[in-house]
Design a protein around this motif. Structure first.
Motif, PDB file in Angstrom:
ATOM      1  N   ASN A  60       0.907  -1.302  -0.080  1.00 24.81           N
ATOM      2  CA  ASN A  60       0.197   0.232  -0.203  1.00 24.81           C
ATOM      3  C   ASN A  60       1.223   1.172   0.123  1.00 24.81           C
ATOM      4  O   ASN A  60       0.746   2.060   0.554  1.00 24.81           O
ATOM      5  CB  ASN A  60      -1.007   0.039   1.340  1.00 24.81           C
ATOM      6  N   PRO A  61       1.422   2.178  -1.265  1.00 27.77           N
ATOM      7  CA  PRO A  61       2.301   2.446  -1.029  1.00 27.77           C
ATOM      8  C   PRO A  61       2.570   3.795  -0.518  1.00 27.77           C
ATOM      9  O   PRO A  61       2.579   5.011   0.122  1.00 27.77           O
ATOM     10  CB  PRO A  61       2.755   2.940  -3.011  1.00 27.77           C
ATOM     11  N   SER A  62       0.639   4.426  -0.497  1.00 27.47           N
ATOM     12  CA  SER A  62       0.052   5.327   0.230  1.00 27.47           C
ATOM     13  C   SER A  62       0.416   5.387   1.488  1.00 27.47           C
ATOM     14  O   SER A  62       0.475   6.986   1.848  1.00 27.47           O
ATOM     15  CB  SER A  62      -1.451   5.680  -0.305  1.00 27.47           C
ATOM     16  N   LYS A  63       1.051   5.025   2.434  1.00 26.19           N
ATOM     17  CA  LYS A  63       0.933   3.971   3.299  1.00 26.19           C
ATOM     18  C   LYS A  63       2.858   4.677   3.383  1.00 26.19           C
ATOM     19  O   LYS A  63       3.600   4.271   4.511  1.00 26.19           O
ATOM     20  CB  LYS A  63       0.344   3.073   4.481  1.00 26.19           C
ATOM     21  N   GLY A  64       3.496   4.551   2.681  1.00 30.88           N
ATOM     22  CA  GLY A  64       5.005   4.335   2.666  1.00 30.88           C
ATOM     23  C   GLY A  64       5.244   3.174   1.992  1.00 30.88           C
ATOM     24  O   GLY A  64       4.585   2.335   2.018  1.00 30.88           O
ATOM     25  N   ALA A  65       6.822   3.338   1.642  1.00 32.30           N
ATOM     26  CA  ALA A  65       7.069   2.359   0.908  1.00 32.30           C
ATOM     27  C   ALA A  65       7.489   0.869   2.021  1.00 32.30           C
ATOM     28  O   ALA A  65       7.953   1.606   2.641  1.00 32.30           O
ATOM     29  CB  ALA A  65       8.631   2.385   0.847  1.00 32.30           C
ATOM     30  N   GLY A  66       6.783  -0.195   1.406  1.00 29.25           N
ATOM     31  CA  GLY A  66       7.073  -1.479   2.005  1.00 29.25           C
ATOM     32  C   GLY A  66       5.880  -1.825   3.211  1.00 29.25           C
ATOM     33  O   GLY A  66       5.894  -2.766   4.099  1.00 29.25           O
ATOM     34  N   PHE A  67       4.957  -0.600   3.257  1.00 26.06           N
ATOM     35  CA  PHE A  67       3.349  -0.795   3.768  1.00 26.06           C
ATOM     36  C   PHE A  67       2.953  -2.225   3.416  1.00 26.06           C
ATOM     37  O   PHE A  67       2.487  -1.734   1.926  1.00 26.06           O
ATOM     38  CB  PHE A  67       3.286   0.418   3.582  1.00 26.06           C
ATOM     39  N   LEU A  68       2.955  -3.177   3.852  1.00 29.10           N
ATOM     40  CA  LEU A  68       1.748  -4.088   3.562  1.00 29.10           C
ATOM     41  C   LEU A  68       0.751  -4.180   4.007  1.00 29.10           C
ATOM     42  O   LEU A  68       0.355  -4.239   5.330  1.00 29.10           O
ATOM     43  CB  LEU A  68       2.644  -5.432   3.116  1.00 29.10           C
ATOM     44  N   VAL A  69      -0.615  -4.282   2.826  1.00 29.76           N
ATOM     45  CA  VAL A  69      -1.739  -4.669   3.987  1.00 29.76           C
ATOM     46  C   VAL A  69      -2.494  -6.156   3.423  1.00 29.76           C
ATOM     47  O   VAL A  69      -2.101  -6.334   2.171  1.00 29.76           O
ATOM     48  CB  VAL A  69      -2.734  -3.259   3.760  1.00 29.76           C
TER      49      VAL A  69
END
Ligand code: FAD
Length: 247
Positions: A60-69
């Motif tokens: 979920n790039p809108s929450k930052g690099a590497g953030f997974l949902v």
């Protein structure tokens, strides 16, 4: 860490992540895509049953690099022998991490998935199974149709407006009907009317329904008020909420 709190919780619950690799991408329509994956460890000892789903970890790039949902997707086939399985994705117009991932997916892409199976089955003595939902429920509906006993009558009701819906995967059974319903009014209103018109109150009936939240609420109205089903004679689940991201 604030990032990936979902992963933290699942780690605490000792839910394992499994790496998978994309093998094939097949489009039934421009907005409904089947992706086949190679599973290394995921299928080891896995018991399959209708509606079985997994949690797909997508960026979920809108929450930052590497953030997974995580997002839920339903198995449409499991091949234990060849260690592969497929998922069907609705490629919805509104942006979302899983929909966007599926739009860009290509063979050899890798993605992690996790399992939290909750077994579901129709009660003994069921002679009619009604399956209702929208396109996100189609994979689960097909999984029911592949596994219910031959003597059970099935009726599928799906609210879906796309003109090319006839190209979607539909498991056919001798004792089975499919009804596609055009949306009219709020989600699920037309679906509920169609169900009321076609399904009478009766013994031996089980209903399963899933899809968008308002649609599912409208289906529940039919189950309680028109069909007067007791708990244990139906199962419904919200799969997504219009205008709201999951999680
Ligand atoms: C148990 C379970 C099984 C599921 N199985 C499947 C499956 O097999 N195939 C499948 O396609 N989906 C399935 N879903 C639904 C899927 O998880 C959701 O549609 C999810 O919201 C998609 O995530 P996203 O990251 O693309 O969008 P999100 O980040 O969740 O949402 C972003 C925006 O997209 C909108 N949106 C989300 N889904 C849709 C949609 N289908 N149509 C129109 N707008 C949408 C939201 O309302 C929101 O405005 C399942 C859900 C559950 C809980």
């Amino acid at each position: 860490m604030a990032a990936n709190w979902q992963r933290g919780i699942m780690r605490l619950m000792r839910i394992e992540n499994h790496e998978t690799r994309v093998l094939e991408v097949e489009d039934f329509t421009p907005w409904y895509r089947r992706v086949t994956f190679a599973a290394d460890t995921l299928l080891d000892g896995l018991e399959t049953f209708p509606t079985l789903w997994l949690r797909l970890w997508v960026p979920n790039p809108s929450k930052g690099a590497g953030f997974l949902v995580q997002r839920g997707y339903t198995f449409v086939s499991v091949d234990h022998k060849r260690k592969r399985f497929s998922l069907d994705f609705v490629l919805h117009d509104v942006a979302g991490p899983a929909g966007d991932w599926a739009k860009m997916v290509a063979p050899n892409d890798r993605v992690e998935v996790a399992l939290t199976p909750a077994k579901i089955d129709i009660p003994e003595g069921t002679h009619t199974l009604v399956l209702a939902g929208d396109a996100t429920a189609l994979p689960a509906i097909n999984s029911w149709l592949e596994s219910v006993p031959e003597n059970v009558q099935t009726h599928v009701f799906i609210e879906e407006d796309h003109a090319d819906r006839e190209y979607l995967p539909m498991v056919q059974r001798e004792r089975g009907t499919w009804l596609w319903v055009n949306r009219d009014g709020a989600r699920g209103e037309a679906l509920a009317s169609a169900m009321r018109a076609a399904v009478p109150e009766q013994a031996g009936l089980y209903v399963w329904g899933a899809g968008e939240k308002t649609l599912v609420k409208n289906v529940r109205g039919v189950l309680r008020e028109h069909l007067r089903l007791e708990r244990g004679q139906y199962f419904t689940q919200f799969y997504w909420i219009e205008g709201k991201a999951t999680g």
